[in-house]
Write a protein that holds these residues in place. Sequence first.
Motif, mmCIF file in Angstrom:
data_model
loop_
_atom_site.group_PDB
_atom_site.id
_atom_site.type_symbol
_atom_site.label_atom_id
_atom_site.label_comp_id
_atom_site.label_asym_id
_atom_site.label_seq_id
_atom_site.Cartn_x
_atom_site.Cartn_y
_atom_site.Cartn_z
ATOM 1 N N ARG A 115 0.826 -1.216 0.000
ATOM 2 C CA ARG A 115 0.000 0.000 0.000
ATOM 3 C C ARG A 115 0.858 1.263 0.000
ATOM 4 N NH1 ARG A 115 -1.994 3.118 4.244
ATOM 5 N NH2 ARG A 115 -3.950 4.244 3.835
ATOM 6 N N MET A 119 0.881 4.216 -2.952
ATOM 7 C CA MET A 119 0.508 5.609 -2.702
ATOM 8 C C MET A 119 1.594 6.551 -3.203
ATOM 9 S SD MET A 119 -1.425 5.795 1.008
ATOM 10 C CE MET A 119 -1.805 7.532 0.733
ATOM 11 N N LEU A 159 -4.898 7.164 -6.203
ATOM 12 C CA LEU A 159 -4.288 7.401 -4.897
ATOM 13 C C LEU A 159 -5.321 7.272 -3.778
ATOM 14 C CD1 LEU A 159 -2.030 8.397 -2.988
ATOM 15 C CD2 LEU A 159 -2.570 10.734 -3.703
ATOM 16 N N VAL A 160 -6.493 7.840 -3.991
ATOM 17 C CA VAL A 160 -7.558 7.779 -2.986
ATOM 18 C C VAL A 160 -8.024 6.336 -2.792
ATOM 19 C CG1 VAL A 160 -9.942 8.447 -2.492
ATOM 20 C CG2 VAL A 160 -8.316 10.154 -3.313
ATOM 21 N N LYS A 163 -5.420 4.588 -0.736
ATOM 22 C CA LYS A 163 -5.501 5.078 0.643
ATOM 23 C C LYS A 163 -6.612 4.361 1.411
ATOM 24 C CE LYS A 163 -6.394 9.249 3.380
ATOM 25 N NZ LYS A 163 -5.327 9.003 4.367
ATOM 26 N N HIS A 164 -7.680 3.994 0.711
ATOM 27 C CA HIS A 164 -8.796 3.293 1.339
ATOM 28 C C HIS A 164 -8.652 1.776 1.229
ATOM 29 C CE1 HIS A 164 -10.625 7.317 1.123
ATOM 30 N NE2 HIS A 164 -11.469 6.889 2.048
ATOM 31 N N ASN A 165 -7.424 1.314 0.952
ATOM 32 C CA ASN A 165 -7.129 -0.122 0.885
ATOM 33 C C ASN A 165 -7.923 -0.838 -0.201
ATOM 34 O OD1 ASN A 165 -5.052 -1.095 2.640
ATOM 35 N ND2 ASN A 165 -6.323 -0.474 4.375
ATOM 36 N N TYR A 211 -5.200 18.579 -2.480
ATOM 37 C CA TYR A 211 -5.044 17.135 -2.245
ATOM 38 C C TYR A 211 -3.573 16.743 -2.154
ATOM 39 C CZ TYR A 211 -10.006 15.997 -2.905
ATOM 40 O OH TYR A 211 -11.367 15.890 -2.755
ATOM 41 N N TYR A 215 -1.861 14.884 1.101
ATOM 42 C CA TYR A 215 -1.427 13.488 1.000
ATOM 43 C C TYR A 215 0.088 13.313 0.980
ATOM 44 C CZ TYR A 215 -6.234 12.068 -0.091
ATOM 45 O OH TYR A 215 -7.583 11.814 -0.027
ATOM 46 N N GLU A 218 1.921 11.270 3.992
ATOM 47 C CA GLU A 218 1.585 9.849 4.034
ATOM 48 C C GLU A 218 2.120 9.117 2.808
ATOM 49 O OE1 GLU A 218 -2.287 6.869 4.566
ATOM 50 O OE2 GLU A 218 -2.584 9.042 4.398
ATOM 51 N N ALA A 219 1.926 9.701 1.628
ATOM 52 C CA ALA A 219 2.321 9.016 0.400
ATOM 53 C C ALA A 219 3.835 8.967 0.222
ATOM 54 C CB ALA A 219 1.678 9.692 -0.811
#
Length: 287
Positions: A115, A119, A159-160, A163-165, A211, A215, A218-219
């Motif tokens: 993951r 990302m 990407l989104v 992020k939500h697996n 955005y 992000y 985290e990314a």
Amino acid sequence: MLRPVYQERASLPDTLSVLLIGNQREDDPITDTFDEILFIITQDNSIPIQTKHYTDGKRKAAMHIISERQLTHWLLVGTNKKIIDWLILGKVYFDRDEYAERLKQRLSDEPLFGRGIKMGMELAKMIRAYNEGKIHFERKQYMDSYLSAINTLHYLARLVAVKHNVLPENTVWSQMKKIDPAVYKLYEELISSEEEVEKRLDLVFLASEFYIHNYTNEAAGHLMNIMSKKESWTIQQLHEQDELSLYSSDLEFFIEYLADKDLIEINQIPSKNELLFHREYRIIRAR
């Protein structure tokens, strides 16, 4: 029919695992319509993919010998989805040091394999598309800017999803309707609104900047984690890291972006030419 084949392969020192996948129906896409798939994972990376087809006159089977490096690449990038089905559904006939069982467990614990790197890769692509689009926009090249805006939103949607697996599908905008309606609405406004194209593009780039800012930390975590293992890196050393090589041509662009955002520091190292310096990179650690 296949017993002598997998017994021979299991005896080789480079073989990690041997799995057998049977079809559920005659036209089963998981087995590419073959009756059985013999899936072999090997440490030998000299030939990443080897394939052979067999028949006993009535049934047909395929043998796929995949290097560990190639397997990891597919799992991280997500370009060969049936591999996951093979790992999960396959009956293990040979397993050195429980390699396949540990991999199955990891896939169970982490449904979206890799993951973090996914990302990072999507954000790097998004930033490049965003920058290209902004340059076209500022030059009033609106049609070229429009294409870049479409690409920017496409990478944002992927990407989104990550992020939500959720593994991004080809129908990623159908996914966005459920996962993040706001991102879907942004895409809908760009392609369907009756506003002038200049105003639509301005909205997309303004939202994309928001955005990207939200992000980035985290990314970028995957890249930063790898860089934390050494005090400093040359760009060549970063390219030689297996996982970072997946960023391809976006790696250097991404690093320059993170340096601009003060997440990565650039050090100047003397070279043989007294007028030039080598550039090395290190993460800026929290103080």
